[in-house]
Design an enzyme around this catalytic site. Structure first.
Site, PDB file in Angstrom:
ATOM      1  N   HIS A 256     -20.148  75.704  40.860  1.00  0.00           N
ATOM      2  CA  HIS A 256     -21.036  74.992  39.940  1.00  0.00           C
ATOM      3  C   HIS A 256     -20.149  74.467  38.692  1.00  0.00           C
ATOM      4  CE1 HIS A 256     -24.776  72.901  39.073  1.00  0.00           C
ATOM      5  NE2 HIS A 256     -24.660  73.315  37.669  1.00  0.00           N
TER       6      HIS A 256
ATOM      7  N   CYS B 221     -25.103  68.368  36.624  1.00  0.00           N
ATOM      8  CA  CYS B 221     -26.178  69.080  36.782  1.00  0.00           C
ATOM      9  C   CYS B 221     -27.336  68.499  36.449  1.00  0.00           C
ATOM     10  CB  CYS B 221     -25.951  70.691  36.328  1.00  0.00           C
ATOM     11  SG  CYS B 221     -27.233  71.673  36.805  1.00  0.00           S
TER      12      CYS B 221
ATOM     13  N   ASP C 281     -21.004  75.795  45.842  1.00  0.00           N
ATOM     14  CA  ASP C 281     -21.955  75.627  44.463  1.00  0.00           C
ATOM     15  C   ASP C 281     -23.193  76.407  45.078  1.00  0.00           C
ATOM     16  OD1 ASP C 281     -23.580  75.056  42.497  1.00  0.00           O
ATOM     17  OD2 ASP C 281     -22.794  72.850  42.301  1.00  0.00           O
TER      18      ASP C 281
END
Lengths: 355, 134
Positions: free
Chosen positions: A329, A143, A300
């Site tokens: 995610h 991320c 996601d």
């Protein structure tokens, strides 16, 4: 058993179920239990080395550094014994390091990506090299951690980085229609300076609200219904509690970094356009030569796949792979299928490149 | 059917029909909400609410800050700004320590000079000194 008896049975078990439910929702469970030692610290950032469990001669010589997002706790990588990416990789013989950014205070509100990538990361990597005794290393960024890892790799391509693994990396912000966050932080609706003037750092609760509001019914209702439906299954309850412990442990994001994220990336897509300047240096993705594995979560909602695909054509790496996993995610690395799909794939990709 | 025994011998779930209905409703609701939050109208509404909250709370925040500062000064106590400044200085000190640590690591990693073989002139002198107990 008659239908009436079954319903009565269900009602009689209700108090116990409610008790288990209440306990699961309101209490935390021990997490991040893989043994580790602190090898470096600066301000709130800490570098941990996981205690190897494989004899030295069987270990992969190239160490692996994990860089997680700035606004969440990194122990999602080591959620609970028996279901931990960290535990899995340590057992596979990796010399594993984790860079934990900690929780920024108001004194850190000016911290930017510049500071993280050019002050903190080089120092942590230097220490990792000193401890491991190896000049080359692999890096895994997840991320926002993937933005940091990518930026670092582009700014310091000769620092010994051999392998780069990017998980759900939000790097391309060009598709404004496909990214809900981009719509929310549009300059017509969101005054980032006004928010930061009031709060200093971006509060963890606001970030958490943003992430949950992307799928409000799932996060605020279905998540709890799933727990209720499986309240008699101790394994599911235990897994739910571990995840809930992580989800509710929010960390603020340093004001300077949040402003860059909104203005430079979400609004102006400066990284992918080659216009992002970090402390006077332009971040040129074509300078990345390390072997690259990009993992995309197909469903996601936080980092839609469109944000992670373009990097593949921007880097100069000859050895690169784009791996798509069905999942969300967090689910691709911490969900029930992670240990069967994502972790083994990462390990199989990394092992021959860590010799 | 509820109340009947299913093939694997377990009692049928009397709530199954209710759950199916509930899940179908939740699914539809979930999709509607995902679409709703993904609109410009939602972005505008949340932006307006946040802006209104920040504007409304700003005078109170400023007043509270000033009052706290004055009270702390009267009591001879450090303010929040003092702590922030101290923390920044500590981080600077930590950075200097980290620089020193890097230099120490460099020194440690330099291979040690090889000891002279016993037959060399200095080696003979050292051996004689040891023998004489000096």
């Amino acid at each position: 058993m008659s239908e009436a008896a079954l319903i009565a049975d269900e009602l009689l078990g209700l108090p116990e179920k409610l008790n288990t439910f209440s306990k699961a929702v309101t209490t935390k469970v021990p997490i991040a239990q893989t043994p580790k030692q602190l090898v470096w610290a600066l301000n709130k950032a800490k570098l941990y080395r996981y205690i190897p469990v494989v004899p030295e001669e069987k270990r992969h010589p190239v160490p692996l550094l994990m860089v997680f997002a700035l606004m969440n706790r990194p122990y999602i990588l080591d959620l609970r014994p028996g279901h931990s990416f960290v535990e899995f990789m340590v057992k596979q013989g990796y010399d594993l390091y984790l860079l934990d950014w900690g929780s920024p205070g108001l004194e850190d509100k000016h911290l930017k990506f510049d500071d993280y990538t050019l002050d903190y990361m080089p120092r942590a990597i230097r220490k990792m090299k000193a401890v491991s005794g190896v000049e080359e290393f692999s890096m895994l960024g997840w991320c926002i951690g993937a933005i940091l890892a990518t930026t670092y790799s582009a700014l310091r391509p000769d620092d010994g980085l051999r392998n780069l693994i990017l998980l759900t990396a939000p790097l391309d912000f060009s598709d404004k229609q496909g990214i809900t966050f981009a719509r929310w932080v549009d300059e017509r609706f969101f005054d980032v300076d006004k928010v930061l003037e009031a709060t200093g750092n971006m509060p963890g609760e606001m970030i958490d609200y943003g992430a949950r509001a992307l799928k409000p019914v799932e996060n605020y209702v279905l998540n709890y219904l799933k727990l209720w439906d499986n309240i008699d299954n101790p394994q599911v309850v235990q897994a739910w509690r571990a995840m809930n412990t992580w989800v509710t442990d929010n960390v603020p994001l340093a004001g300077g970094a949040f402003r860059q994220l909104v203005v430079d990336l979400y609004r102006h897509d400066r990284l992918m356009r080659g216009e992002w300047v970090i402390r006077g240096e332009r971040v040129d993705l074509s300078r990345i030569r390390a072997n690259l594995l990009t993992v995309i979560a197909e469903t996601d909602h936080i980092t839609p796949p469109c944000q992670s695909e373009a990097v593949m054509s921007k880097v100069s790496s000859e050895d690169k792979e784009l791996f798509r996993v069905r999942g969300g995610h967090i689910g691709i690395m911490a969900g029930s299928g992670a240990d069967k799909i994502t972790w083994p794939h990462i390990e199989r990709w990394l092992a021959p490149r860590s010799k | 059917m509820a109340g009947e025994r299913v093939a694997n011998g377990k009692d049928a779930d009397p709530m199954a029909a209710f759950r199916e209905l509930r899940d179908a409703y939740m699914d539809a609701w979930s999709k509607t909400m995902v679409d709703a939050v993904n609109t410009e109208a939602y972005a505008k509404a949340t932006g307006t609410m946040l802006d209104a909250y920040l504007s409304a709370s700003s005078p109170f925040r400023d007043a509270l800050e000033k009052t706290m500062l004055q009270a702390l000064q009267q009591l001879n106590m450090p303010s929040h700004a003092d702590f922030v400044s101290l923390a920044e200085r500590l981080t600077n000190v930590e950075m200097k320590l980290d620089d020193m640590d890097a230099k120490l690591d460099e020194v440690v990693s330099i291979p040690k000079k090889p000891t002279r073989p016993p037959g060399s002139p200095r080696g003979k002198r050292a051996a004689r000194r040891r023998k004489e107990g000096k």
